[in-house]
Design a protein around this motif. Structure first.
Motif, PDB file in Angstrom:
ATOM      1  N   ASN A 243     -23.775 -39.716 -11.181  1.00 13.60           N
ATOM      2  CA  ASN A 243     -24.007 -40.754 -10.022  1.00 13.60           C
ATOM      3  C   ASN A 243     -23.090 -40.483  -9.105  1.00 13.60           C
ATOM      4  OD1 ASN A 243     -21.766 -42.186 -10.758  1.00 13.60           O
ATOM      5  ND2 ASN A 243     -23.081 -43.723 -11.941  1.00 13.60           N
ATOM      6  N   VAL A 245     -20.550 -42.853  -6.398  1.00 15.60           N
ATOM      7  CA  VAL A 245     -20.181 -44.216  -6.202  1.00 15.60           C
ATOM      8  C   VAL A 245     -18.982 -44.147  -4.820  1.00 15.60           C
ATOM      9  CG1 VAL A 245     -19.005 -46.272  -7.131  1.00 15.60           C
ATOM     10  CG2 VAL A 245     -20.258 -44.720  -8.570  1.00 15.60           C
ATOM     11  N   THR A 246     -19.404 -45.142  -3.805  1.00 16.59           N
ATOM     12  CA  THR A 246     -18.510 -45.333  -2.806  1.00 16.59           C
ATOM     13  C   THR A 246     -17.194 -45.981  -3.150  1.00 16.59           C
ATOM     14  OG1 THR A 246     -20.441 -44.590  -1.317  1.00 16.59           O
ATOM     15  CG2 THR A 246     -18.402 -45.725  -0.497  1.00 16.59           C
ATOM     16  N   THR A 257     -14.093 -48.083 -10.809  1.00 20.15           N
ATOM     17  CA  THR A 257     -15.420 -48.501  -9.749  1.00 20.15           C
ATOM     18  C   THR A 257     -15.214 -49.955  -9.883  1.00 20.15           C
ATOM     19  OG1 THR A 257     -16.589 -46.747 -10.724  1.00 20.15           O
ATOM     20  CG2 THR A 257     -17.637 -48.499  -9.667  1.00 20.15           C
ATOM     21  N   ARG A 262     -20.944 -49.561  -4.167  1.00 14.78           N
ATOM     22  CA  ARG A 262     -22.338 -49.072  -3.921  1.00 14.78           C
ATOM     23  C   ARG A 262     -22.575 -47.679  -4.808  1.00 14.78           C
ATOM     24  NH1 ARG A 262     -24.616 -45.639   1.289  1.00 14.78           N
ATOM     25  NH2 ARG A 262     -26.822 -45.893   0.878  1.00 14.78           N
ATOM     26  N   THR A 263     -23.680 -47.685  -5.687  1.00 12.92           N
ATOM     27  CA  THR A 263     -23.836 -46.678  -6.432  1.00 12.92           C
ATOM     28  C   THR A 263     -25.209 -45.958  -6.163  1.00 12.92           C
ATOM     29  OG1 THR A 263     -22.497 -47.615  -8.154  1.00 12.92           O
ATOM     30  CG2 THR A 263     -24.077 -45.966  -8.852  1.00 12.92           C
ATOM     31  N   ARG A 265     -28.123 -43.041  -7.249  1.00 11.66           N
ATOM     32  CA  ARG A 265     -28.432 -42.474  -8.352  1.00 11.66           C
ATOM     33  C   ARG A 265     -29.860 -41.590  -8.475  1.00 11.66           C
ATOM     34  NH1 ARG A 265     -27.330 -47.727  -9.799  1.00 11.66           N
ATOM     35  NH2 ARG A 265     -25.654 -48.182 -11.048  1.00 11.66           N
ATOM     36  N   CYS A 282     -17.743 -40.049  -9.252  1.00 12.64           N
ATOM     37  CA  CYS A 282     -18.759 -40.195 -10.345  1.00 12.64           C
ATOM     38  C   CYS A 282     -18.444 -41.178 -11.145  1.00 12.64           C
ATOM     39  CB  CYS A 282     -19.184 -38.808 -11.113  1.00 12.64           C
ATOM     40  SG  CYS A 282     -20.420 -39.116 -12.549  1.00 12.64           S
ATOM     41  N   GLY A 283     -19.106 -42.422 -11.402  1.00 11.02           N
ATOM     42  CA  GLY A 283     -18.899 -43.488 -12.210  1.00 11.02           C
ATOM     43  C   GLY A 283     -19.120 -43.602 -13.511  1.00 11.02           C
ATOM     44  N   CYS A 288     -14.918 -38.607 -13.305  1.00 17.86           N
ATOM     45  CA  CYS A 288     -13.986 -38.577 -12.107  1.00 17.86           C
ATOM     46  C   CYS A 288     -12.743 -37.945 -12.671  1.00 17.86           C
ATOM     47  CB  CYS A 288     -13.684 -40.157 -11.753  1.00 17.86           C
ATOM     48  SG  CYS A 288     -12.165 -40.197 -10.289  1.00 17.86           S
TER      49      CYS A 288
END
Length: 299
Positions: A243, A245-246, A257, A262-263, A265, A282-283, A288
């Protein structure tokens, strides 16, 4: 209902009945129980539990107004100005007891116009409940050089100031007063030319990781690239495995995270860069730490 019943129901209440109401009744109802989950420059994230019944349109409109102004206050402006326009699309209902997240992002923060995007989502599914754009005027005179857009990562939302002559003139007249109509027309036409030839005309689209896509050992991918505001990052990956993730700088460095981050997908996510450094990881657990993260700075 018969016409007389309608008339009675619409009769103007007395002044005394209004005086008995709390001064900030609507805000108190809309903001009751909301929780701040994350805050950074130009962005805030709140969450709440939907109150009794569906989340009605008036409450949503108040949240777009108030939470949008809170996001704008993180940009260090002395005032959040006055509302010139609030547009809201109502997309779904939030039922009693549902957890909701409210994310507000500043899209444009140059006088005299500021623009904020506010989205309400169902926390469990990420499905949009409502999407709003809140346009504020600072009250200052227009600066042709200053009126440029700073875009956050929202490719599916209209982030530009009005790009028609009438739209620009209307915004300027609202800020300057109708007595300045002639000046507003002249400035509006000049601003229109500026906006149509702004940074976004030369925006570049980048596939993150190039041919490899969004995968492990991607942290060095931004090295040697010159990113500009308005450039688009495309994250291509298998949504069953990864995914996007910001996160903040802290989340990037620690591969963590934060709650409510915000994720994305979809497997083909497009993110438009704002000014400054944006951080993505990447969550999925361990990804990561295996280099599936990037920090991108746009000038």
């Amino acid at each position: 209902m018969d016409p007389e019943a309608v008339r009675r129901s619409l009769s103007k209440p007395s002044a005394d009945s209004f005086a008995a109401l709390p001064a900030h009744l609507i805000e108190d109802v809309a903001l009751n129980g909301i929780r701040l989950d994350d805050i950074e420059h130009g962005r805030v994230l709140y969450s709440c539990t939907s109150p009794g019944g569906v989340l009605i349109g008036g409450v949503i409109a108040t949240l777009v107004d108030v939470i949008g102004s809170i996001a704008l206050s993180t940009c260090g402006l002395p005032t959040t100005g006055v509302s010139l326009d609030i547009n809201i699309s109502y997309l779904d209902a939030a039922m009693i007891g549902e957890e909701i997240e409210i994310e507000a992002k500043v899209l444009h923060v140059r006088e005299p116009i500021t623009v904020i995007s506010v989205k309400l989502r169902k926390k469990a599914t990420g499905k949009l409940i409502a999407e709003g754009r809140h346009t504020n005027g600072s009250g200052g005179a227009a600066s042709l050089q200053a009126l440029r857009c700073t875009i956050n990562d929202d490719p599916n939302f209209s982030t530009h100031p009005p790009k028609t002559a009438l739209g620009v003139v209307a915004a300027l007249m609202a800020v300057q007063g109708r007595g300045s109509a002639a000046a507003a027309v002249a400035q509006g036409l000049a601003l229109l030319c500026l906006l149509l030839h702004s940074d976004f005309a030369g925006a570049t689209t980048y596939n993150v990781g190039d041919s490899r896509g969004w995968t492990f050992n991607t942290a060095s991918w931004p090295n040697g690239k010159s990113f500009r505001v308005g450039d688009v990052l495309v994250f291509k990956y298998s949504p069953s495995v990864h995914n996007v993730v910001t996160v903040s700088a802290s989340g990037y460095n620690s591969c963590s995270t934060p709650r409510g981050a915000r994720t994305l997908r979809s497997g083909n996510d497009r993110i438009t860069l704002g000014r400054g450094t944006s951080y993505f990881i990447c969550g999925v657990s361990g990804h990561c730490q295996s280099g599936m993260k990037i920090a991108v700075t746009a000038a």
